[in-house]
Design a protein around this motif. Structure first.
Motif, PDB file in Angstrom:
ATOM      1  N   UNK A 239      12.163  10.811  -3.785  1.00 36.24           N
ATOM      2  CA  UNK A 239      11.683   9.721  -2.929  1.00 36.24           C
ATOM      3  C   UNK A 239      12.275   8.369  -3.328  1.00 36.24           C
ATOM      4  N   UNK A 240      12.715   7.640  -2.323  1.00 37.46           N
ATOM      5  CA  UNK A 240      13.226   6.282  -2.529  1.00 37.46           C
ATOM      6  C   UNK A 240      12.182   5.221  -2.195  1.00 37.46           C
ATOM      7  N   UNK A 241      10.984   5.649  -1.815  1.00 39.75           N
ATOM      8  CA  UNK A 241       9.949   4.696  -1.412  1.00 39.75           C
ATOM      9  C   UNK A 241       9.610   3.661  -2.494  1.00 39.75           C
ATOM     10  N   UNK A 242       9.565   4.048  -3.800  1.00 39.69           N
ATOM     11  CA  UNK A 242       9.309   3.003  -4.812  1.00 39.69           C
ATOM     12  C   UNK A 242      10.370   1.908  -4.787  1.00 39.69           C
ATOM     13  N   UNK A 243      11.601   2.246  -4.395  1.00 39.49           N
ATOM     14  CA  UNK A 243      12.679   1.261  -4.350  1.00 39.49           C
ATOM     15  C   UNK A 243      12.620   0.403  -3.093  1.00 39.49           C
ATOM     16  N   UNK A 244      11.733   0.748  -2.179  1.00 40.46           N
ATOM     17  CA  UNK A 244      11.476  -0.089  -1.003  1.00 40.46           C
ATOM     18  C   UNK A 244      10.308  -1.029  -1.269  1.00 40.46           C
ATOM     19  N   UNK A 245       9.191  -0.460  -1.653  1.00 38.68           N
ATOM     20  CA  UNK A 245       7.960  -1.250  -1.691  1.00 38.68           C
ATOM     21  C   UNK A 245       7.810  -2.118  -2.929  1.00 38.68           C
ATOM     22  N   UNK A 246       8.246  -1.669  -4.091  1.00 37.85           N
ATOM     23  CA  UNK A 246       8.114  -2.524  -5.275  1.00 37.85           C
ATOM     24  C   UNK A 246       8.907  -3.826  -5.143  1.00 37.85           C
ATOM     25  N   UNK A 248       9.594  -5.304  -2.352  1.00 38.81           N
ATOM     26  CA  UNK A 248       8.877  -6.085  -1.342  1.00 38.81           C
ATOM     27  C   UNK A 248       7.646  -6.758  -1.946  1.00 38.81           C
ATOM     28  N   UNK A 249       6.892  -6.031  -2.776  1.00 37.65           N
ATOM     29  CA  UNK A 249       5.730  -6.623  -3.433  1.00 37.65           C
ATOM     30  C   UNK A 249       6.145  -7.796  -4.327  1.00 37.65           C
ATOM     31  N   UNK A 250       7.205  -7.583  -5.098  1.00 34.15           N
ATOM     32  CA  UNK A 250       7.670  -8.644  -6.002  1.00 34.15           C
ATOM     33  C   UNK A 250       8.131  -9.862  -5.215  1.00 34.15           C
ATOM     34  N   UNK A 251       8.874  -9.624  -4.144  1.00 36.39           N
ATOM     35  CA  UNK A 251       9.395 -10.715  -3.323  1.00 36.39           C
ATOM     36  C   UNK A 251       8.265 -11.518  -2.682  1.00 36.39           C
ATOM     37  N   UNK A 252       7.167 -10.828  -2.358  1.00 30.93           N
ATOM     38  CA  UNK A 252       6.016 -11.494  -1.729  1.00 30.93           C
ATOM     39  C   UNK A 252       5.053 -12.083  -2.750  1.00 30.93           C
ATOM     40  N   UNK A 253       5.326 -11.874  -4.055  1.00 33.35           N
ATOM     41  CA  UNK A 253       4.462 -12.418  -5.093  1.00 33.35           C
ATOM     42  C   UNK A 253       3.118 -11.734  -5.188  1.00 33.35           C
ATOM     43  N   UNK A 254       3.075 -10.441  -4.832  1.00 31.19           N
ATOM     44  CA  UNK A 254       1.814  -9.704  -4.838  1.00 31.19           C
ATOM     45  C   UNK A 254       1.619  -8.943  -6.150  1.00 31.19           C
ATOM     46  N   UNK A 255       0.386  -8.909  -6.622  1.00 28.74           N
ATOM     47  CA  UNK A 255       0.044  -8.133  -7.816  1.00 28.74           C
ATOM     48  C   UNK A 255      -0.231  -6.700  -7.357  1.00 28.74           C
ATOM     49  N   UNK A 256       0.851  -5.968  -7.119  1.00 28.51           N
ATOM     50  CA  UNK A 256       0.751  -4.616  -6.581  1.00 28.51           C
ATOM     51  C   UNK A 256       1.917  -3.793  -7.105  1.00 28.51           C
ATOM     52  N   UNK A 257       1.712  -2.475  -7.173  1.00 28.45           N
ATOM     53  CA  UNK A 257       2.761  -1.574  -7.628  1.00 28.45           C
ATOM     54  C   UNK A 257       2.728  -0.309  -6.780  1.00 28.45           C
ATOM     55  N   UNK A 258       3.893   0.265  -6.563  1.00 33.12           N
ATOM     56  CA  UNK A 258       4.030   1.472  -5.749  1.00 33.12           C
ATOM     57  C   UNK A 258       4.573   2.590  -6.645  1.00 33.12           C
ATOM     58  N   UNK A 259       3.851   3.714  -6.708  1.00 37.45           N
ATOM     59  CA  UNK A 259       4.135   4.773  -7.672  1.00 37.45           C
ATOM     60  C   UNK A 259       4.415   6.110  -6.999  1.00 37.45           C
ATOM     61  N   UNK A 260       5.212   6.977  -7.642  1.00 40.61           N
ATOM     62  CA  UNK A 260       5.404   8.337  -7.124  1.00 40.61           C
ATOM     63  C   UNK A 260       4.343   9.280  -7.696  1.00 40.61           C
ATOM     64  N   UNK A 261       3.724  10.076  -6.830  1.00 42.62           N
ATOM     65  CA  UNK A 261       2.727  11.054  -7.262  1.00 42.62           C
ATOM     66  C   UNK A 261       3.138  12.441  -6.774  1.00 42.62           C
ATOM     67  N   UNK A 262       3.363  13.343  -7.717  1.00 45.32           N
ATOM     68  CA  UNK A 262       3.621  14.738  -7.364  1.00 45.32           C
ATOM     69  C   UNK A 262       2.273  15.380  -7.056  1.00 45.32           C
ATOM     70  N   UNK A 263       2.057  15.718  -5.789  1.00 50.36           N
ATOM     71  CA  UNK A 263       0.751  16.217  -5.363  1.00 50.36           C
ATOM     72  C   UNK A 263       0.889  17.601  -4.735  1.00 50.36           C
TER      73      UNK A 263
END
Length: 500
Positions: A239-246, A248-263
């Motif tokens: 998954x490349x999703x962490x490389x999209x959203x993290x 974006x969160x940093x650029x927006x100055x948000x205290x948020x993190x996007x993680x990969x979960x093997x489910x």
């Protein structure tokens, strides 16, 4: 060295000549610690390597490790050799990681007493932690093996409990399923978290590179108030999703993190991690990205779904709002945006959809709304016929002999071509592709699949999966945050990831 950082870069030099270059490379990341795995060193050069490493003790907090093969080391090491190593170790090292059976051989103020289980999960992690705290040490480290995010819950709960005790705690779930414990651990009291120099230099399964720990996941900036988002699926490593959203969160100055979960256990994950009232991990989950194979099965676990998800019959986005889990589908819009840039009018266009899963449903939903004449091609005849019936379109069995020459648009919505076991395959290796067609492969890694390469060579116009990924990801970010993400930030991040 960054004394405020909890990132510990693990290096494993095999020869004396490797030691200084690896140390310099690790130091460039500015970690809080550097672990030297002396068990990887050529035995004849071990003494010289320890002496050389002693020269670096003023430059960084060094941790010495000399692990036997049975505990995950690089080679078989006798007890006599272990005793000699620890007896000769320079006092300049900040700390030492020593197995519980060798604690009595080590005289050091910062002992990390460790236990590793490569078979699974001990019956009682808290009991094992209590047993190891009986030793005189600075920290207790337990690393166990997990094959599903749900199986990591005992690890996390033990960390939350024991990080408040007299000993520092390091609790790690190894493997792809445990990556999230490595990333979030420092924010919940872990003394440190281990990272590799790069993906090929990991000294344990599931290690994240030091650069990603620092720059992508911003490990040292996370805290108990950090909002948690993640992508769930099986497999998940691609998954490349962490490389999209993290970014974006940093650029927006948000205290948020996007993680990969093997489910694998989807209901267990939703109940154990996300749903208020049943969750056990104390995480602030605000949203999920959902990938294969959970896009359809997750629907029954949600409180409601919006029109996009109902129309597609699949969910790829979940938002947690006021204790309610709401499902959306951004795949359809993400699919149409790059396609309509090439084919503005899809009415009457003949489209072949390869696959019958959640992504195929979203694409078919979008094409149906645009008036396209679609045919579903699937290996699973039952699933394929059910999907085609839901959208009143034709069905054909997917096989090597499929003739796709009559179609204007061909979409691969199967995992065939994805990095891993399917990487060297094509969903239709004998397909007759030609100029004038548009071929869209939803696979994102690798960027150039065999299917796309064949289409390009045949003169067809191709659309790589990353285009859909970017479009649907930006829509997800807007759903979660109420703000529009910067597309150029995403493109720059993905370009850097794909070039690495």
């Amino acid at each position: 060295m960054n004394v405020a950082s909890k990132i510990c870069v693990a290096i494993a030099p095999k020869r004396l000549s490797d030691l200084e270059p690896l140390f310099r490379e690790a130091s460039a990341v500015e970690p809080g610690f550097i672990e030297i795995r002396f068990d990887a060193m050529e035995p004849s050069e071990l003494a010289a390597a320890v002496k050389k490493a002693s020269e670096f003790t003023q430059l960084c907090r060094l941790i010495a490790t000399f692990r036997p093969k049975g505990e995950g080391g690089f080679r078989a090491i006798s007890d006599d050799e272990r005793r000699d190593f620890w007896a000769a170790l320079s006092e300049g090292f900040w700390g030492c990681d020593v197995e519980s059976d060798a604690v009595s051989w080590v005289e050091h103020k910062n002992k990390i007493v460790s236990r590793h289980d490569f078979e699974g999960m001990p019956a009682s992690l808290e009991g094992l932690f209590a047993e190891l705290t009986e030793f005189e040490c600075k920290a207790v480290k337990i690393a166990v093996t997990a094959d599903d995010a749900v199986s990591t819950i005992p690890v996390w709960k033990t960390l939350l409990t024991e990080s408040k005790g007299d000993r520092d705690a390091i609790l790690i779930a190894m493997g792809e399923a445990g990556k999230w414990t490595r990333i979030l651990g420092p924010s919940r009291g872990s003394l440190l978290t281990y990272a590799s120099l790069d993906a090929g230099a990991a000294t344990a399964s599931g290690q994240v590179s030091a650069m990603e720990m620092r720059d992508l996941y911003r490990v040292d900036e996370l805290n108990k108030d950090t909002r948690i988002y993640g992508v769930i699926g099986d497999p998940i490593g691609q998954s490349l999703s962490p490389n999209i959203h993290n970014p974006l969160f940093a650029n927006a100055g948000l205290n948020a993190v996007f993680l990969p979960f093997l489910v694998k256990d989807l209901r267990g994950f939703i109940d154990g991690f996300v749903r208020l009232g049943t969750e056990q991990c104390g995480l602030n989950f605000d949203g999920l990205s959902v990938t294969m194979p959970h896009k359809v099965s997750i629907i029954e676990m949600l409180d409601e779904i919006d029109e996009t998800a109902a129309r597609a019959g699949a969910v790829n986005t979940v938002s947690s709002v006021g204790g309610k889990l709401i499902g959306y589908n951004t795949d359809a819009a993400g699919f149409l945006l790059p396609l309509k840039a090439r084919v503005p009018d899809l009415n009457g266009v003949r489209a072949a959809i390869l696959g019958a899963g959640g992504a195929a449903r979203a694409c078919l939903s979008a094409l149906s709304n645009e008036g396209a004449d679609s045919t579903v091609f699937a290996r699973d005849e039952s699933a394929g016929r059910a999907l085609s019936a839901a959208f009143s379109c034709d069905f054909a069995k997917l096989c090597e002999g499929n003739d796709l020459s009559a179609f204007d648009v061909i979409v691969n919505a199967t995992p065939i071509g994805m990095r891993g076991e399917f990487e060297h395959l094509s969903p239709v290796p004998e397909a007759s592709l030609h100029a004038g067609q548009v071929v869209f492969d939803l696979v994102t890694s690798p960027a150039e699949t065999l299917f796309l390469a064949a289409a390009r060579n045949a003169g067809a116009e191709v659309i790589p999966g990353v285009e859909m990924l970017i479009a649907q990801g930006l829509r997800q970010f807007e759903i979660w945050t109420g703000t529009v993400g910067d597309e150029q930030v995403v493109r720059a991040s993905l370009a850097a990831k794909m070039a690495s």
